[in-house]
Design an enzyme around this catalytic site. Sequence first.
Site, PDB file in Angstrom:
ATOM      1  N   HIS A  65     -14.490 -16.145  23.680  1.00 15.69           N
ATOM      2  CA  HIS A  65     -14.969 -15.793  22.336  1.00 15.69           C
ATOM      3  C   HIS A  65     -15.170 -14.285  22.191  1.00 15.69           C
ATOM      4  O   HIS A  65     -14.820 -13.704  21.158  1.00 15.69           O
ATOM      5  CB  HIS A  65     -16.255 -16.574  22.018  1.00 15.69           C
ATOM      6  CG  HIS A  65     -16.005 -18.050  21.882  1.00 15.69           C
ATOM      7  ND1 HIS A  65     -16.796 -19.006  22.471  1.00 15.69           N
ATOM      8  CD2 HIS A  65     -15.021 -18.736  21.242  1.00 15.69           C
ATOM      9  CE1 HIS A  65     -16.322 -20.209  22.196  1.00 15.69           C
ATOM     10  NE2 HIS A  65     -15.247 -20.070  21.453  1.00 15.69           N
ATOM     11  N   ASP A 158      -8.252 -18.786  16.180  1.00 14.20           N
ATOM     12  CA  ASP A 158      -8.817 -19.513  17.333  1.00 14.20           C
ATOM     13  C   ASP A 158      -8.322 -20.950  17.267  1.00 14.20           C
ATOM     14  O   ASP A 158      -9.038 -21.865  16.883  1.00 14.20           O
ATOM     15  CB  ASP A 158     -10.349 -19.458  17.271  1.00 14.20           C
ATOM     16  CG  ASP A 158     -10.976 -20.176  18.461  1.00 14.20           C
ATOM     17  OD1 ASP A 158     -10.238 -20.540  19.399  1.00 14.20           O
ATOM     18  OD2 ASP A 158     -12.203 -20.384  18.436  1.00 14.20           O
TER      19      ASP A 158
HETATM   20  N1  SPD Z   1      -5.999 -24.765  26.363  1.00 12.16           N
HETATM   21  C1  SPD Z   1      -7.108 -24.535  25.527  1.00 12.16           C
HETATM   22  C2  SPD Z   1      -6.909 -23.474  24.501  1.00 12.16           C
HETATM   23  C3  SPD Z   1      -8.002 -23.538  23.503  1.00 12.16           C
HETATM   24  C4  SPD Z   1      -8.103 -22.368  22.647  1.00 12.16           C
HETATM   25  N2  SPD Z   1      -9.121 -22.518  21.620  1.00 12.16           N
HETATM   26  C5  SPD Z   1     -10.408 -22.841  22.073  1.00 12.16           C
HETATM   27  C6  SPD Z   1     -11.428 -22.941  20.994  1.00 12.16           C
HETATM   28  C7  SPD Z   1     -12.722 -22.381  21.404  1.00 12.16           C
HETATM   29  N3  SPD Z   1     -13.455 -21.832  20.329  1.00 12.16           N
END
Ligand code: SPD
Length: 278
Positions: A65, A158
Amino acid sequence: MANIELWFTERQTDNLTIGLRVTGTVHSEQTRYQGLDVVETVEYGRMLVLDGCIMTTDMDEFVYHEMLAHVAMHTHPNPQHVLVVGGGDGGVIREVLKHPSVERAVLAEIDERVIEVSKRYFPNIASGLADPRVDIQVVDGIRYVEEHPGEFDVILVDSTDPVGPAVGLFSRAFYQSVFRALRDDGLFAAQTESPFVNQDLIRRVFADVRAVFPQVYLYLAYVPTYPTGMWSFTLGSKRHQPLPGPQAARTAGLRYYSPEVHRAAFVLPPFVQELIRG
Ligand code: SPD
């Protein structure tokens, strides 16, 4: 019951799994869009799982994050209007709000249940969602971006992995919409998977973003619960350059991001440089 071990296993590729010992399931449901589970792990604390894939854990969430949010937020000199596409758990929004310049942070998340479950079971990760600057939109992020031209200084993507509903978030058409949704000096960053097991995707995304934005960069961070641990992010910018990076962070109390890490994240091993060679 004696000597019974419970394990969560994510099948990361056809030939690779990650296993975490768990003490139990906290929550489990099938939403309109995906399977949503919250489990308690021994090593990484509470963990959010969507369609069997680890999204975040209490122990390592800060890496992902902070690195998705602060690299872009520190590249823009004055980010006021920010859009987070996906990210319903609230972790990226929490980091965005640490920048005092932010007037409005829109969260465009398609699955309302991710938001609700995160508020309930991940209060630290979701802690920014109640902030008055946050505008939560339960919508298809692709459509939201298309319908808001010229509004944002920074857009952060994200997403889940590039399967199912997230496929469109890794397409050139989406990056063209992102370009249009940004102001004249806007920039965006997106999570773009592992340089070990998603090489074709990284190559394609980088080429697509390069075709749309005048500047494109790849940077790395280390997220233990994601496939192979090495994780990539792609940044496209209309004007501002991420390097040499900030002299001092505008935000205190971060655990992974720092001005030095910002610079170092763009230093790519030769095999990763090879992936994005033009
Ligand atoms: N392989 C997992 C990739 C996930 C990416 N996004 C995650 C969200 C967290 N906020």
